[in-house]
Motif scaffolding. Sequence first.
Motif, PDB file in Angstrom:
ATOM      1  N   HIS A 176      -2.942 -27.937 -39.246  1.00 35.64           N
ATOM      2  CA  HIS A 176      -3.950 -28.400 -40.202  1.00 35.64           C
ATOM      3  C   HIS A 176      -3.335 -28.584 -41.591  1.00 35.64           C
ATOM      4  O   HIS A 176      -3.522 -29.612 -42.251  1.00 35.64           O
ATOM      5  N   ARG A 177      -2.564 -27.591 -42.038  1.00 36.03           N
ATOM      6  CA  ARG A 177      -1.924 -27.705 -43.360  1.00 36.03           C
ATOM      7  C   ARG A 177      -0.944 -28.861 -43.391  1.00 36.03           C
ATOM      8  O   ARG A 177      -0.828 -29.575 -44.396  1.00 36.03           O
ATOM      9  N   ALA A 178      -0.232 -29.076 -42.291  1.00 36.22           N
ATOM     10  CA  ALA A 178       0.725 -30.188 -42.223  1.00 36.22           C
ATOM     11  C   ALA A 178       0.001 -31.525 -42.359  1.00 36.22           C
ATOM     12  O   ALA A 178       0.475 -32.440 -43.035  1.00 36.22           O
ATOM     13  N   ARG A 179      -1.142 -31.630 -41.732  1.00 35.36           N
ATOM     14  CA  ARG A 179      -1.906 -32.888 -41.826  1.00 35.36           C
ATOM     15  C   ARG A 179      -2.403 -33.115 -43.249  1.00 35.36           C
ATOM     16  O   ARG A 179      -2.374 -34.251 -43.748  1.00 35.36           O
ATOM     17  N   ILE A 180      -2.868 -32.052 -43.871  1.00 33.65           N
ATOM     18  CA  ILE A 180      -3.347 -32.197 -45.246  1.00 33.65           C
ATOM     19  C   ILE A 180      -2.198 -32.626 -46.155  1.00 33.65           C
ATOM     20  O   ILE A 180      -2.341 -33.544 -46.984  1.00 33.65           O
ATOM     21  N   ARG A 181      -1.046 -31.993 -45.978  1.00 30.59           N
ATOM     22  CA  ARG A 181       0.109 -32.341 -46.809  1.00 30.59           C
ATOM     23  C   ARG A 181       0.584 -33.760 -46.515  1.00 30.59           C
ATOM     24  O   ARG A 181       0.952 -34.512 -47.414  1.00 30.59           O
ATOM     25  N   MET A 182       0.580 -34.118 -45.254  1.00 26.41           N
ATOM     26  CA  MET A 182       1.003 -35.468 -44.884  1.00 26.41           C
ATOM     27  C   MET A 182       0.047 -36.508 -45.462  1.00 26.41           C
ATOM     28  O   MET A 182       0.465 -37.571 -45.935  1.00 26.41           O
ATOM     29  N   LYS A 183      -1.215 -36.173 -45.445  1.00 26.46           N
ATOM     30  CA  LYS A 183      -2.228 -37.065 -46.020  1.00 26.46           C
ATOM     31  C   LYS A 183      -1.962 -37.256 -47.515  1.00 26.46           C
ATOM     32  O   LYS A 183      -2.024 -38.385 -48.038  1.00 26.46           O
ATOM     33  N   GLU A 184      -1.637 -36.173 -48.186  1.00 27.39           N
ATOM     34  CA  GLU A 184      -1.343 -36.257 -49.623  1.00 27.39           C
ATOM     35  C   GLU A 184      -0.093 -37.090 -49.883  1.00 27.39           C
ATOM     36  O   GLU A 184      -0.050 -37.897 -50.818  1.00 27.39           O
ATOM     37  N   GLU A 185       0.911 -36.887 -49.041  1.00 32.87           N
ATOM     38  CA  GLU A 185       2.150 -37.663 -49.191  1.00 32.87           C
ATOM     39  C   GLU A 185       1.880 -39.153 -49.008  1.00 32.87           C
ATOM     40  O   GLU A 185       2.391 -39.995 -49.751  1.00 32.87           O
ATOM     41  N   MET A 186       1.060 -39.474 -48.047  1.00 30.32           N
ATOM     42  CA  MET A 186       0.745 -40.876 -47.769  1.00 30.32           C
ATOM     43  C   MET A 186      -0.039 -41.496 -48.927  1.00 30.32           C
ATOM     44  O   MET A 186       0.187 -42.656 -49.302  1.00 30.32           O
ATOM     45  N   GLN A 187      -0.943 -40.716 -49.475  1.00 32.49           N
ATOM     46  CA  GLN A 187      -1.716 -41.222 -50.616  1.00 32.49           C
ATOM     47  C   GLN A 187      -0.800 -41.486 -51.803  1.00 32.49           C
ATOM     48  O   GLN A 187      -0.947 -42.470 -52.522  1.00 32.49           O
TER      49      GLN A 187
END
Lengths: 191, 455
Positions: A176-187
Motif C-alpha cells: 500500500h505504501r509503495a503504491r502511494i509513493r509510486m502515485k506521488e512519483e508519477m504525479q
Amino acid sequence: MNTAMPRVTTEDLRLIESTLAGQSEAFGALVEKYQDRLYHSMLRLTGSPEEARDVGQDAFVQAFVKLKTFRGRSNFYTWLYRIAFNLAMTERRRNRPVISLDQTRDLVGTEPEDRADRPDQHLEKQDQAKQVRQALQRLGEEHSAVLVLREIEDFSYDVISRMLDLPVGTVRSRLHRARIRMKEEMQRILE
Amino acid sequence: MDNREELISAYLDGELSDEEQQQVMQLLSEDEAARQLFADFQSLRSSLRSSFRALPADPVDHAFSKEVLERVEQVSPEQPQATPSPAPREPTFRPRMLLWPAMAIAAAIMLMVFYEEPISNDQPSRDATSQNGLLARLDDAPKGPAMMAKPQPAPSPIPDAAATIEQEAVESIVVTPSESQAFAIEDSLKSAVGSSSSDSTEGLAKKRKADSPAVKDAELAHRWAPPTSSSQSQIATARMRKEIYRKQNDIKGQRLAKSAHPAFGEAAGSHTGLAADELGEERAAPISKFVFLVQRGIDLRTELDQLVRDPLPSIKATPPEAALGQLQKIEQIAASPTQYIFDLTGTERVIRHSVRRLQQSKNFQLVSASPVGREEEEPLLSEQKNSKQSREGQDGQKAKPAPSEAVAKQLPTVAHRRVRLIFVVEADPAPPSAAPPSAAPSSASPPSSASPPSK
C-alpha cells in the motif's frame, strides 16, 4: 483471501527427482523450461540485461545445489524466482554499476517497435514507459521490490511474504505504501 | 484513512477476507475519495504493466542453458542437514568422560521411546490399515506374562511428535517383493496368536498396487505435498529424511524401528535394574527393544554422535568374538510380549554366530529365519542343532524343542546380507491358567504353518 500457494507440477516433480537421481539432462530440461521467464523477470527487476543474465544463471546453479531442500510446497518457478530475487537484491546492495534498460536501449536500440502506432505515438509511449520505470527505480528497494513482485510478476501476498520473509500483513501494508509513493512519483513526473 | 487505503489496495489485489471485502465495497459505494483512490491504484497498475510490457521479450540465447549446465557439472547438490550419514564410523575407544553424555542421550531417547511405546491394552486405536500390517497385528496380540508383568499406563494425553513422526515413517515404508516370504511367516505367526490372516495378503496386494504407475504418481505427489500444520510439517520432514536415506543407501522396503541406546538398555534392564527402580516395572518394560537380544549374548552398540543426528540407521550389533566381525545392522521389525521379529544384516559367519547365540537362550523359540533379499545356498543351523541338544542334556535343563527340519532348512547360509528372524516367546513355567490362552499355541512348538516358503 487468496492464500493458496501454487503447487509444483507433476512434470517438474519428475524432472526434480530425476535430477536428484543424477540425471543432469533432467535439470537441463528445467533450465530450458524456465530460462526465458526467469531472465525476463530479472530484466524487469534489475533493469540490466547483463545483470539479468548473470543473476538468472547464478540462480539456476544455486537451485541445482539446493535442489534437495526444495520441499514442493510451492511452484518450482516461485522457488527459483526467490533464489534469483535474493541474488539480485544482493547484487544491488553491492552497488555494482548497472546499465539500466533505458541506457541500454539508448545505446543499442534493442527495444522492439510497436508498428501499430504512428511514430509520434510510439515515441510518446516509449517515453511514458521509461518514466514509469524511472519512478519505480526511485522508490528504493523496499517498495520497488514489492511492487514488481505484485504488479509485474503477479505473485500473491502469501508468495511475496515467503520470498521476502515478511508477514503477510507487512506485505499488505508495504504494498500500500509503495503504491502511494509510486502515485506521488508519477504525479511529480506529470507535473 | 490509512487503514481504509490499505484495505482498498488489498481489495485491488483480491487479498481481503470476506468481511473486509464487504467493508471496502460499502466504502466504495459511499465515499467518492475512496473510489478515486481505487481508480488511481488501477491506473498505476496499468501503467506499470504496460511500461514493462514494452521491454524486449527476446528469448535468451542457447548459450545460457549451456553455460548453466557446464557450471552445474562442476558442482554437486548439497546434502540436506537432516540427512543421516550413510557410513557410520568404526568403533573406537571411548574414554570414561563420555559416559555421562552417553547416559544423557540415552535418557533422552528413553523418554522418547517411553512415550511412544505402543504395547498397551489401553491403546487399541492403532490403525491396522495404516501400519503396514505387522506392527498393528502384533500390537493387537494378547500380552503374555514374559514381557508384561503389569498393565501399561495409559498413553500420555500430550501428543508425542516423535512417535507421530515415526508412525508416519512406518506408514510410508515401501514393501518390496523380496519380503513376500516374510509376509508368509507373519501370516503363520499371526494365526498362531489367533489373529486374522488377511493383512499379509493386503500387504502383498498393497505392494502390487504400489508398483503401478498411477500409484507412483500419487506417491510422488503425496511425498511432495505441502504440510498444513506444524505436526504435518514434522511428518513431512520425517518422510523426506527417510526417503533421502533410502535413496542414498539404495535400501528398499527397509523398516526402521525406534532405537534406544542398547548398552544403556542392557545396564538399565527392562523389568529389573536401574530403569525399573526409577520408573517402576511396567514403565521400564518397554524402554529397550533390544535388551532382548543383549540378554541373549548379542552385544549391541551405537555410534553416539550419529545417534544424536539420526538414530534410526545407527543400531549395530557386535558378537563377542571380535574376529567374527560385526553385524552391519540389526532392526527390530516388530515386537509383542509373545513374539519378536528382527532383521539381522551382516556376513554369513556373523549371522550364523548371532543365531546360535540366540538359540542358546531360554524361554523363546526361534520359529524361522529367512533371507530378505537374496537366495540361500546351504542350511545355516544344521551343524548347531546337535550341539545345542547335547549342551542342554548335559546341563540338565528342560529340553527345548529344536527347530524342525523344515525350519532348519530355511535358515540361510551364505551371501545373505539380511536375514529375518522370528521368535515366539515361551511362557514361563507357571500354572497354565496364568498364561493367556492365545499365547499357548506359540509357546509349545512352532506351528507347522509358521514355515515360510524357503525359496
